[in-house]
Design a protein around this motif. Structure first.
Motif, PDB file in Angstrom:
ATOM      1  N   UNK A  75       0.835  -1.196   0.000  1.00  0.00           N
ATOM      2  CA  UNK A  75       0.000   0.000   0.000  1.00  0.00           C
ATOM      3  C   UNK A  75       0.871   1.247   0.000  1.00  0.00           C
ATOM      4  N   UNK A  76       0.422   2.254  -0.762  1.00  0.00           N
ATOM      5  CA  UNK A  76       1.174   3.505  -0.866  1.00  0.00           C
ATOM      6  C   UNK A  76       0.556   4.573   0.039  1.00  0.00           C
ATOM      7  N   UNK A  77       1.343   5.285   0.800  1.00  0.00           N
ATOM      8  CA  UNK A  77       0.810   6.357   1.648  1.00  0.00           C
ATOM      9  C   UNK A  77       0.327   7.531   0.796  1.00  0.00           C
ATOM     10  N   UNK A  78      -0.400   8.480   1.395  1.00  0.00           N
ATOM     11  CA  UNK A  78      -0.991   9.581   0.625  1.00  0.00           C
ATOM     12  C   UNK A  78       0.008  10.360  -0.230  1.00  0.00           C
ATOM     13  N   UNK A  79       1.183  10.643   0.293  1.00  0.00           N
ATOM     14  CA  UNK A  79       2.163  11.415  -0.477  1.00  0.00           C
ATOM     15  C   UNK A  79       2.587  10.664  -1.739  1.00  0.00           C
ATOM     16  N   UNK A  80       2.747   9.350  -1.622  1.00  0.00           N
ATOM     17  CA  UNK A  80       3.123   8.545  -2.796  1.00  0.00           C
ATOM     18  C   UNK A  80       1.971   8.465  -3.786  1.00  0.00           C
TER      19      UNK A  80
END
Length: 359
Positions: A75-80
């Motif tokens: 899973x990618x965090x919001x910034x990514x």
């Protein structure tokens, strides 16, 4: 109590595990492989393409496929996620030749699928508020503009029903982000876009009227509400006059309604001006319908059984007895209402908005 949502740990647009897996199973998109690999004539047909880590983007995966969707390492965090949206629009779509069907058929399915995966990561992590809104706003910019650009692609490349579903779900999630409270720089803009996309939806209008005055009384929301009121009142002259005031992104949101509005307008004019002694100037009707050329208006009228006189000056003869119902025309190219609004900016810049464009 429900368990807390997973927190993404993947800082790349695609995890290394997925990248290697898709590389091994030959599931890389041409836009994800190393530059020029397929262009080299000596590339052996049986060899594996190699993924470019800087261009590979996580693909959408159906939950029913048995794949774990909540693993933090995938899973990618919001910034990514925001960086991924910027890459898909400002790097991938920026290189698309919108006049070339091959270029569109290559890029559109790729960007659409990868943005769908972005929204999936948002949902799994339950990301909301300003972080979720920024990602969804960029994605919706693409989803609203794409139908105009890919309107001529075949069904295997562009499914209007699936695309519309993604637009509605993205809008629903964006409105949920706004409802959590916070400072959203583009909230008025996207509230107006929802009104234009969901033209005539009374629930959407009612929700808009409950918004704070700073949003409800903004110029873009006031214009969108005025267009909706004109639609509900069947005031086609005023509606199409107001549509001329929309910017490029707003015009794309409204674009799908143009055939219906113009068809209903012609029906109204047929009843209003039905007379043996009345002839309506084709040029004036072209202006009222906000169509690019009299030839298109002539075709619209003739398909509905109306007579268009030829000669130095062309006129439409509106006779109720000769009017017939026909299937709506497919939305086509709109120079005045869409393309001229773009000015000198690229389509990618229209999609992503000036707020997210790199300086």
């Amino acid at each position: 109590m429900s368990p807390p949502p997973p927190v993404g740990l993947c800082l790349d647009m695609c995890s290394e595990q997925e990248r290697r897996e898709r590389e091994r199973h030959r599931r890389l998109h041409p836009l994800e492989i190393q530059n020029g690999q397929f262009e080299r004539r000596n590339f052996r047909q049986g060899s594996h393409p190699f993924a470019d880590p800087g261009r590979t983007v996580k693909e959408y995966s159906r939950p029913a496929a048995g794949r774990e969707l909540s693993s933090p390492r995938d899973l990618r965090p919001p910034a990514t996620l925001l960086r991924t949206v910027e890459y898909l629009l400002m790097e991938v779509w920026e290189q698309v030749n919108e006049q070339d069907p091959k270029s569109l058929s290559l890029a559109y399915p790729f960007v659409f699928d990868r943005l769908r995966a972005v929204r999936q990561d948002l949902t799994v992590q339950r990301i909301s508020g300003t972080e979720g809104a920024s990602v969804l706003e960029g994605s919706l910019g693409f989803l609203l503009c794409a139908p105009y650009l890919v309107r001529d692609l075949p069904l295997e490349d562009y499914c209007e029903t699936l695309h519309s579903t993604q637009v509605r779900e993205s809008f629903a999630e964006l409105m949920e982000c706004y409802s959590r409270g916070g400072r959203f720089q583009r909230q008025a803009e996207f509230q107006a876009l929802l009104l234009l996309y969901d033209l005539g939806n009374l629930d959407a209008m009612h929700r808009t009227l409950q918004l704070p005055c700073s949003i409800k009384n903004s110029p873009e929301v006031c214009l969108a509400l005025a267009i909706n009121r004109s639609y509900l009142e069947k005031n086609w002259v005023r509606l199409l006059r107001l549509v001329r005031q929309l910017d490029c992104l707003q015009a794309c949101a409204f674009y799908r309604h143009l055939p219906d509005c113009r068809s209903q307008a012609i029906r109204t004019y047929t009843h209003a001006y039905s007379s043996r002694n009345c002839s309506f100037p084709l040029g004036h009707l072209t202006c009222l319908l906000a169509v690019d050329s009299p030839f298109k208006v002539s075709d619209l009228c003739k398909r509905r059984g109306l007579v268009v006189t030829s000669g130095e000056s062309e006129f439409v003869l509106f006779h109720k007895a000769s009017f017939k119902d026909v299937d709506l025309e497919c939305p086509g190219r709109e120079i005045q209402l869409v393309e001229m609004k773009k000015d000198d900016v690229s389509w990618a810049e229209v999609m992503i908005g000036q707020e997210m464009c790199p300086v």
